[in-house]
Design an enzyme around this catalytic site. Structure first.
Site, PDB file in Angstrom:
ATOM      1  N   ASP A 136       0.829  -1.393  -0.122  1.00 16.49           N
ATOM      2  CA  ASP A 136      -0.006  -0.012   0.069  1.00 16.49           C
ATOM      3  C   ASP A 136       0.992   1.206  -0.163  1.00 16.49           C
ATOM      4  OD1 ASP A 136      -2.389   1.406  -0.121  1.00 16.49           O
ATOM      5  OD2 ASP A 136      -2.545   1.465   2.155  1.00 16.49           O
ATOM      6  N   LYS A 139       2.897   3.158  -5.535  1.00 16.10           N
ATOM      7  CA  LYS A 139       2.575   2.021  -6.804  1.00 16.10           C
ATOM      8  C   LYS A 139       3.562   1.670  -7.823  1.00 16.10           C
ATOM      9  CE  LYS A 139      -1.029   3.028  -4.219  1.00 16.10           C
ATOM     10  NZ  LYS A 139      -0.971   2.599  -3.158  1.00 16.10           N
ATOM     11  N   ASP A 164      -3.118  -2.959  -2.650  1.00 21.47           N
ATOM     12  CA  ASP A 164      -4.314  -2.094  -2.664  1.00 21.47           C
ATOM     13  C   ASP A 164      -4.060  -1.131  -3.912  1.00 21.47           C
ATOM     14  OD1 ASP A 164      -6.504  -0.559  -1.813  1.00 21.47           O
ATOM     15  OD2 ASP A 164      -5.556   0.423  -0.451  1.00 21.47           O
ATOM     16  N   ASN A 165      -5.175  -0.612  -4.134  1.00 22.32           N
ATOM     17  CA  ASN A 165      -5.022   0.726  -5.294  1.00 22.32           C
ATOM     18  C   ASN A 165      -4.527   0.176  -6.837  1.00 22.32           C
ATOM     19  OD1 ASN A 165      -4.027   2.638  -2.503  1.00 22.32           O
ATOM     20  ND2 ASN A 165      -6.096   2.709  -3.338  1.00 22.32           N
ATOM     21  N   GLU A 195     -11.254   4.695  -1.478  1.00 24.41           N
ATOM     22  CA  GLU A 195     -11.739   5.055  -0.194  1.00 24.41           C
ATOM     23  C   GLU A 195     -12.447   6.268  -0.132  1.00 24.41           C
ATOM     24  OE1 GLU A 195      -8.824   3.829  -1.048  1.00 24.41           O
ATOM     25  OE2 GLU A 195      -7.242   5.053  -0.073  1.00 24.41           O
TER      26      GLU A 195
HETATM   27 CA    CA Z   1      -4.198   2.693   0.008  1.00 18.09          CA
END
Ligand code: CA
Length: 211
Positions: A136, A139, A164-165, A195
């Protein structure tokens, strides 16, 4: 001027009693929804993560890259099976300080450790295996750090990597291509939302097969 981290934690402490993880997470969600955007895993993807944490073995080990305010650290920490521990790696000193305070406020310091440092520097210093890895952080680092995690023997066959993401906004194509085509993982995209918004996001859950 207080940082966003300090403001968020101050708000959380004013709303939630110490040791009440559910109330602490709800207060972070309240802040992220109604005050300033917080890049927490949030209330929609959070339960996907806790289900994965709770499925780990007793005494298992979880690694988190990117801790920010400690939201996911206490989410993971509160769902750990008996005797299991979380190691969090965070590069930003302000985030480290707040994440540690959040963990302490949640009463989880006995099972959650936050280490200050860059992921690429810290990965070679860790001893494996980890049963679950939560990616997380930046990226652009997902792919290189996952390869470093493999090279440093931090995974066992069956370890799960939860990223995530990985939806269309951030779209870490190289990472998704790697987990899909390296042959090292059984992997699946799970559609969700960014989110505190209605914009599409997703998580990639990849189970390590070995090399
Ligand atoms: Ca995140």
């Amino acid at each position: 001027m207080p940082t966003i981290h300090q403001k968020a934690l101050g708000f959380v402490k004013s709303k939630a009693p110490p040791g009440d993880v559910t109330a602490i997470l709800a207060a972070f969600d309240d802040y992220g929804t109604n005050h300033e955007f917080l890049m927490n895993v949030g209330p929609e993807k959070g339960p996907m993560l806790t289900a994965m944490v709770a499925a780990q073995p007793e005494g298992g080990r979880v690694l988190e890259l990117g801790c920010f305010c400690g939201y996911s650290s206490i989410l993971i920490g509160s769902a750990l099976p008996s005797g299991a521990t979380l190691t969090g790696i965070e590069i930003d000193p302000d985030s480290v300080a707040i994440a540690r305070q959040t963990v302490e406020y949640a009463g989880l310091s006995d099972r959650v450790e936050i280490i200050e440092g860059g992921s690429s520097d810290m990965i070679p210093t860790l001893t494996g295996p980890f049963d679950l890895v939560f990616l997380d952080h930046w990226k652009d680092l997902y792919k290189t750090d996952l390869i470093a995690i493999e090279s440093n023997n931090l995974l066992r066959v069956g370890s799960t990597v939860f990223a995530d993401n990985v939806g269309p906004l951030f779209n870490p194509e190289e990472y998704l291509e790697y987990v899909s085509t390296s042959g090292h993982y059984d992997t699946k995209y799970h559609k969700s939302h960014i989110e505190y918004t209605n914009r599409e996001d997703g998580v990639e859950i990849s189970v390590y097969r070995g090399k």
